[in-house]
Design an enzyme around this catalytic site. Structure first.
Site, PDB file in Angstrom:
ATOM      1  N   GLY A  10      -0.543   1.641  -0.510  1.00 14.40           N
ATOM      2  CA  GLY A  10       0.179   1.231  -1.613  1.00 14.40           C
ATOM      3  C   GLY A  10      -0.300  -0.185  -1.824  1.00 14.40           C
ATOM      4  O   GLY A  10       0.520  -1.268  -2.271  1.00 14.40           O
ATOM      5  N   GLY A  13       0.188  -2.346  -5.393  1.00  7.70           N
ATOM      6  CA  GLY A  13       1.813  -2.691  -6.110  1.00  7.70           C
ATOM      7  C   GLY A  13       1.711  -4.205  -5.830  1.00  7.70           C
ATOM      8  O   GLY A  13       1.295  -5.158  -5.375  1.00  7.70           O
ATOM      9  N   GLN A  14       3.255  -4.465  -6.324  1.00  7.99           N
ATOM     10  CA  GLN A  14       3.728  -5.890  -6.405  1.00  7.99           C
ATOM     11  C   GLN A  14       3.408  -6.614  -4.979  1.00  7.99           C
ATOM     12  O   GLN A  14       3.131  -7.883  -5.055  1.00  7.99           O
ATOM     13  CB  GLN A  14       5.099  -5.974  -6.717  1.00  7.99           C
ATOM     14  N   ASP A  36      -4.840   2.791  -2.276  1.00  7.03           N
ATOM     15  CA  ASP A  36      -3.755   3.201  -3.053  1.00  7.03           C
ATOM     16  C   ASP A  36      -4.229   4.495  -3.967  1.00  7.03           C
ATOM     17  O   ASP A  36      -5.279   4.771  -3.659  1.00  7.03           O
ATOM     18  CB  ASP A  36      -3.659   2.168  -4.206  1.00  7.03           C
ATOM     19  N   ASP A  52      -4.050   9.246  -1.385  1.00  4.76           N
ATOM     20  CA  ASP A  52      -2.545   9.737  -1.867  1.00  4.76           C
ATOM     21  C   ASP A  52      -1.647   9.830  -0.365  1.00  4.76           C
ATOM     22  O   ASP A  52      -2.087  10.349   0.350  1.00  4.76           O
ATOM     23  CB  ASP A  52      -2.625  11.034  -2.238  1.00  4.76           C
ATOM     24  N   TYR A 142      16.642   6.504  -4.278  1.00  5.14           N
ATOM     25  CA  TYR A 142      15.639   5.544  -3.555  1.00  5.14           C
ATOM     26  C   TYR A 142      16.546   5.001  -2.241  1.00  5.14           C
ATOM     27  O   TYR A 142      15.888   5.152  -1.218  1.00  5.14           O
ATOM     28  CB  TYR A 142      15.447   4.330  -4.647  1.00  5.14           C
ATOM     29  N   LYS A 146      15.785   5.433   1.653  1.00  5.42           N
ATOM     30  CA  LYS A 146      15.586   4.311   2.752  1.00  5.42           C
ATOM     31  C   LYS A 146      16.434   4.181   3.863  1.00  5.42           C
ATOM     32  O   LYS A 146      16.099   4.139   4.856  1.00  5.42           O
ATOM     33  CB  LYS A 146      15.694   2.820   1.851  1.00  5.42           C
TER      34      LYS A 146
HETATM   35  P1  NAD Z   1       5.009  -0.993  -6.454  1.00 11.63           P
HETATM   36  O1  NAD Z   1       5.797   0.251  -7.272  1.00 11.63           O
HETATM   37  O2  NAD Z   1       4.871  -2.307  -7.181  1.00 11.63           O
HETATM   38  O3  NAD Z   1       3.997  -0.466  -5.476  1.00 11.63           O
HETATM   39  C1  NAD Z   1       3.794   0.590  -4.925  1.00 11.63           C
HETATM   40  C2  NAD Z   1       2.314   0.923  -4.816  1.00 11.63           C
HETATM   41  O4  NAD Z   1       2.334   2.367  -4.117  1.00 11.63           O
HETATM   42  C3  NAD Z   1       1.681   1.149  -6.288  1.00 11.63           C
HETATM   43  O5  NAD Z   1       0.330   0.500  -6.284  1.00 11.63           O
HETATM   44  C4  NAD Z   1       1.595   2.516  -6.233  1.00 11.63           C
HETATM   45  O6  NAD Z   1       0.472   3.034  -6.853  1.00 11.63           O
HETATM   46  C5  NAD Z   1       1.476   3.202  -4.769  1.00 11.63           C
HETATM   47  N1  NAD Z   1       1.782   4.594  -4.752  1.00 11.63           N
HETATM   48  C6  NAD Z   1       2.726   5.261  -5.322  1.00 11.63           C
HETATM   49  N2  NAD Z   1       2.495   6.401  -5.028  1.00 11.63           N
HETATM   50  C7  NAD Z   1       1.410   6.612  -3.838  1.00 11.63           C
HETATM   51  C8  NAD Z   1       1.011   7.483  -2.969  1.00 11.63           C
HETATM   52  N3  NAD Z   1       1.331   8.948  -3.188  1.00 11.63           N
HETATM   53  N4  NAD Z   1      -0.209   7.266  -2.562  1.00 11.63           N
HETATM   54  C9  NAD Z   1      -0.522   6.011  -2.202  1.00 11.63           C
HETATM   55  N5  NAD Z   1       0.200   5.019  -3.046  1.00 11.63           N
HETATM   56  C10 NAD Z   1       1.119   5.089  -4.026  1.00 11.63           C
HETATM   57  O7  NAD Z   1       6.219  -1.450  -5.147  1.00 11.63           O
HETATM   58  P2  NAD Z   1       6.348  -2.687  -4.383  1.00 11.63           P
HETATM   59  O8  NAD Z   1       7.555  -3.550  -5.209  1.00 11.63           O
HETATM   60  O9  NAD Z   1       5.337  -3.362  -4.113  1.00 11.63           O
HETATM   61  O10 NAD Z   1       7.076  -2.068  -3.143  1.00 11.63           O
HETATM   62  C11 NAD Z   1       6.524  -1.868  -1.857  1.00 11.63           C
HETATM   63  C12 NAD Z   1       7.596  -1.370  -0.870  1.00 11.63           C
HETATM   64  O11 NAD Z   1       8.479  -2.303  -0.750  1.00 11.63           O
HETATM   65  C13 NAD Z   1       8.238   0.029  -1.500  1.00 11.63           C
HETATM   66  O12 NAD Z   1       8.452   0.865  -0.051  1.00 11.63           O
HETATM   67  C14 NAD Z   1       9.441  -0.530  -1.702  1.00 11.63           C
HETATM   68  O13 NAD Z   1      10.681   0.314  -1.713  1.00 11.63           O
HETATM   69  C15 NAD Z   1       9.810  -1.801  -0.911  1.00 11.63           C
HETATM   70  N6  NAD Z   1      10.667  -2.790  -1.488  1.00 11.63           N
HETATM   71  C16 NAD Z   1      10.321  -3.360  -2.700  1.00 11.63           C
HETATM   72  C17 NAD Z   1      11.284  -4.454  -3.218  1.00 11.63           C
HETATM   73  C18 NAD Z   1      10.764  -5.116  -4.598  1.00 11.63           C
HETATM   74  O14 NAD Z   1      11.481  -6.091  -4.872  1.00 11.63           O
HETATM   75  N7  NAD Z   1       9.363  -5.286  -5.101  1.00 11.63           N
HETATM   76  C19 NAD Z   1      12.393  -4.704  -2.685  1.00 11.63           C
HETATM   77  C20 NAD Z   1      12.840  -3.855  -1.513  1.00 11.63           C
HETATM   78  C21 NAD Z   1      11.719  -2.803  -1.070  1.00 11.63           C
HETATM   79  N1  SER Z   2      13.655  -4.319  -5.856  1.00 10.44           N
HETATM   80  C1  SER Z   2      13.947  -3.075  -5.778  1.00 10.44           C
HETATM   81  C2  SER Z   2      14.448  -2.274  -6.622  1.00 10.44           C
HETATM   82  O1  SER Z   2      14.957  -2.723  -7.426  1.00 10.44           O
HETATM   83  C3  SER Z   2      14.929  -3.065  -4.384  1.00 10.44           C
HETATM   84  O2  SER Z   2      14.439  -2.028  -3.279  1.00 10.44           O
HETATM   85  O3  SER Z   2      14.354  -0.968  -6.651  1.00 10.44           O
END
Ligand code: NAD
Ligand code: SER
Length: 316
Positions: A10, A13-14, A36, A52, A142, A146
């Site tokens: 992943g 992603g962000q 990814d 995947d 979600y 978690k």
């Molecule tokens: P995001 O949605 O920006 O990125 C997720 C990435 O995973 C994407 O690039 C997507 O293409 C990839 N992805 C989706 N399905 C996939 C698959 N089947 N196989 C491989 N890759 C796949 O999410 P994020 O904000 O970067 O979050 C990353 C992790 O951190 C997640 O587990 C999320 O729950 C956790 N998290 C994020 C936040 C936040 O504020 N961003 C807060 C709490 C927890």
């Molecule tokens: N920033 C995330 C969301 O809003 C929290 O895990 O889903």
């Protein structure tokens, strides 16, 4: 020469974009494999694998091919999108975690990072200064995934000594990458719109306080927990991480100090219900005590950093 070979699942992603960059700085790009669903070309210097995370065999082959020792498993469906696709969110968030945990159980890798979230809490949780151990009845798919994931991580640690480490991130705010499908995403979009159009329509109501954190702090916390001695990691579910608590009204007031004409309007949608079920502030004293966590950003510093960097990035 680094002995650690890292796979980030992943990575596009962000969080992944920033974590891949930081780990590449530390270990060298050739030791950090980005993966990814699609190659976003964000990693010109890293080995990249299309993966995947639901495909356990493909994951195993990549681990073998690159001699991976550590996996940062970030792929998931977040809170808002998860409510639209509940069954797939459950499948993705759970089965991909099992694929990674099983690799460690079978000793193909030695360490895992997997993020949890403030979404593990629910409407019956004490909302202010939410403690590490408390009532947890998450109301989103979600959050349920978690919460279940935390319990599975702890179980794999206890049963098979799997070295898995985790943080309950608050909403993350950074200028280098865009968020995807979360309830806290407004706190990133607001900066883009403040600079682009000077106004923003917020999908949460003005007094909805939520725990948030600057991405730099979140990346540092991730690296610190992964580097802490194993005996210091007392919690193998996931650690609370507090950051900064603020509402749309608070962040607007801070943005106005830099852009006096900035205006905000409010049009709450289904994400309001999700936000209302989450804590307003978090107590992260266990992380501070066990592995020395300390955040650097407060709200004024976060707002200034976002505006200065985004301004330079988008050239407004
Ligand atoms: P995001 O949605 O920006 O990125 C997720 C990435 O995973 C994407 O690039 C997507 O293409 C990839 N992805 C989706 N399905 C996939 C698959 N089947 N196989 C491989 N890759 C796949 O999410 P994020 O904000 O970067 O979050 C990353 C992790 O951190 C997640 O587990 C999320 O729950 C956790 N998290 C994020 C936040 C936040 O504020 N961003 C807060 C709490 C927890
Ligand atoms: N920033 C995330 C969301 O809003 C929290 O895990 O889903």
């Amino acid at each position: 020469m680094s002995t650690e070979k890292i796979l980030i699942i992943g990575a596009g992603g962000q969080i992944g974009i920033e974590l891949t960059a930081k780990l590449s700085e530390m270990y060298g790009s050739s030791n950090v494999v980005a993966s990814d669903l699609k190659n976003t070309k964000a990693f010109p210097n890293n080995p990249f694998e299309t993966l995947d995370a639901l495909d356990g065999k493909a994951l195993f082959d990549i681990v073998r091919k690159h001699g991976i020792t550590h996996v940062y498993h970030l792929a998931a469906m977040l809170s808002a999108t998860g409510e639209q696709h509940p069954m797939f969110a459950w499948k993705l968030n759970m089965e991909s975690l099992f694929n990674v945990l099983d690799l460690a159980k079978e000793k193909h890798i030695s360490k895992i990072y997997w993020p949890s979230s403030i979404a593990v809490f629910g409407p019956t949780t004490p909302m202010q200064n939410t403690p590490q151990y408390t009532v947890m009845e998450p109301s989103t798919i979600y959050g349920i995934s978690k919460q279940a994931g935390e319990r599975w991580c702890e179980w794999y640690f206890k049963k098979f000594n799997v070295d898995v480490r985790s943080l309950r991130y608050p909403g993350l705010i950074g200028w280098k990458s865009a968020p995807g499908g979360g309830t806290t995403d407004y706190a990133v979009h607001i900066f883009h719109e403040a600079l682009k159009s000077g106004k923003y329509e917020c999908f949460l109501s003005e007094n909805t306080a939520l725990p948030m954190m600057h991405m730099e702090d979140a990346i540092r916390a991730t690296i610190e927990i992964m580097h802490a001695p194993a005996e210091n990691i007392k919690i193998r579910g996931s650690y609370n991480l507090a950051g900064i608590s603020f509402s749309p009204k608070d962040i607007t007031a801070e943005i106005k100090k830099h852009i006096p004409d900035f205006s905000i309007s409010y049009k709450p949608d289904f994400r309001q219900g999700i936000a209302d079920s989450w804590p307003k502030s978090i107590n992260d004293s266990e992380a501070k005590k066990d592995w020395g966590w300390h955040e650097h950003y407060d709200l004024p510093k976060l707002v200034e950093n976002m505006l200065v960097n985004l301004k330079e990035k988008v050239g407004v």
